[in-house]
Enzyme design. Structure first.
Site, PDB file in Angstrom:
ATOM      1  N   HIS A 144      -7.042  -5.935  -1.637  1.00 26.49           N
ATOM      2  CA  HIS A 144      -5.987  -4.962  -1.369  1.00 26.49           C
ATOM      3  C   HIS A 144      -4.975  -5.408  -0.320  1.00 26.49           C
ATOM      4  O   HIS A 144      -3.841  -4.941  -0.330  1.00 26.49           O
ATOM      5  CB  HIS A 144      -6.628  -3.647  -0.927  1.00 26.49           C
ATOM      6  CG  HIS A 144      -5.649  -2.541  -0.720  1.00 26.49           C
ATOM      7  ND1 HIS A 144      -4.870  -2.034  -1.747  1.00 26.49           N
ATOM      8  CD2 HIS A 144      -5.275  -1.853   0.397  1.00 26.49           C
ATOM      9  CE1 HIS A 144      -4.087  -1.074  -1.274  1.00 26.49           C
ATOM     10  NE2 HIS A 144      -4.306  -0.952   0.021  1.00 26.49           N
ATOM     11  N   ASP A 193       0.863  -1.183   0.000  1.00 21.58           N
ATOM     12  CA  ASP A 193       0.000   0.000   0.000  1.00 21.58           C
ATOM     13  C   ASP A 193       0.901   1.234   0.000  1.00 21.58           C
ATOM     14  O   ASP A 193       1.793   1.325  -0.840  1.00 21.58           O
ATOM     15  CB  ASP A 193      -0.963  -0.058   1.194  1.00 21.58           C
ATOM     16  CG  ASP A 193      -1.927   1.120   1.255  1.00 21.58           C
ATOM     17  OD1 ASP A 193      -2.860   1.158   0.440  1.00 21.58           O
ATOM     18  OD2 ASP A 193      -1.730   2.001   2.110  1.00 21.58           O
TER      19      ASP A 193
END
Length: 323
Positions: A302, A104
């Site tokens: 994610h 991320d």
């Protein structure tokens, strides 16, 4: 549990979770988390990497957990956080090269640290977010063109004004983290829950989180305790530095990451395709990091290394073993 140490980087004091293999002299691998996470996001990787003969060190990025939380927005630039990583490397391995792994926000942090410190970073791996080269304009301009100007919500626009997102997240940190994580995981039913009008709040319209195997009650409670103590100001300040980051990186315009690279994304992760702008993130990366090996995992959202720890560990350890 790994050994928890407080390391003075010369720029900030970072809380570090460290596991060593059979020898404390194994090559240093520094793990860098994203938002809204913690060193704990790498809980499944530290042991296996250490057992493979490396020294594994997962940090709380400045602003998070047990690390320093300086007060100003400009304290959270890429330049400042890259300096933290290089200071940490020097503290733990003076004069030696290190390997960086990020997820991320941690991915652009490690990509750009490797780009700007090629003599100190021997190899770099990024999860979720591919490296798209030195930007030719600040990312604020990009999302304002494609979202804000069209009256559409974009989470990074919502994060820009200090205090607004903090108030929403800090009202119930555990719920905020759980609901956000579920909403962009590979387990959530198909739907663009972030497709809403400008002016909406972050959590508006997000699905109620359901139990998922990779995120236990204990995991959620850990994140909740961390953010209840640290707050969200420092983490959100990372999003408020796009113009400063752009200006800093212009010093490397036209440069590529020449070190060996590993990219791992998920085909259900909007960040892997840069919000739909890129059909093949690995092909994109090869332009800017010619020595990249890339993998896009089916069914993964994610939270790459938390959703599929065994698969990520297999790919990561294979790559590390061939460096």
């Amino acid at each position: 549990m790994p050994e928890m140490r407080q390391i003075d980087t010369g720029h900030a004091s970072l809380r570090c979770a460290i596991e060593e293999g059979g020898s404390a002299s194994g090559p240093l691998v520094i793990f860098v988390h994203g938002f809204p996470e913690s060193w704990y996001s790498w809980r499944h990787q530290l042991g296996p990497v250490a057992q493979a003969g490396f020294t594994a060190c997962a940090i709380d990025v400045r602003g998070y957990g047990g690390s320093d939380k300086p007060p100003l927005v400009e304290d959270y630039t890429l330049q400042a956080i890259a300096a933290d990583l290089m200071g940490l490397a020097e503290a733990l391995r003076p004069g030696e090269q290190v390997i960086l792994v990020g997820h991320d926000w941690g991915a652009p942090i490690v990509w750009n640290t490797a780009l700007t410190n090629p003599d100190r970073v021997s190899a770099v791996a990024g999860l979720s977010v591919p490296f798209a080269g030195v930007p030719n304009r600040p990312f604020t301009e990009v999302f304002r063109e494609h979202f804000t100007s069209k009256g559409k919500f974009f989470y990074q626009e919502y994060f820009q004004e200090p205090g607004i997102a903090e108030a929403e997240a800090e009202a119930d940190p555990e719920h905020f983290v759980q609901r956000m994580m579920y909403s962009i995981s590979g387990d959530v039913p198909h739907g663009d829950y972030y497709d809403k009008p400008l002016g909406a709040k972050f959590l508006d319209g997000l699905p109620d989180p359901q139990p998922v195997a990779w995120l236990t009650t204990e995991d959620i409670q850990f994140y909740g305790r961390e953010f209840s103590q640290s707050g969200f100001r420092g983490p959100l300040n990372r999003y408020r530095n796009h113009e400063r980051d752009y200006e800093w990186l212009q010093g490397w315009a036209g440069k590529r990451i020449e070190q060996p690279c590993l990219f791992i994304g998920g085909d259900r992760d909007p960040a892997t395709t840069l919000f739909g702008a890129v059909a093949d993130p690995v092909a994109l990366m090869r332009v800017f990091a010619p020595r990249v090996e890339g993998h896009v995992l089916p069914g993964v959202g994610h939270w790459t290394q938390q959703e599929r720890p065994a698969e990520v560990n297999r790919l990561l350890l294979d790559w590390l073993g061939r460096l």
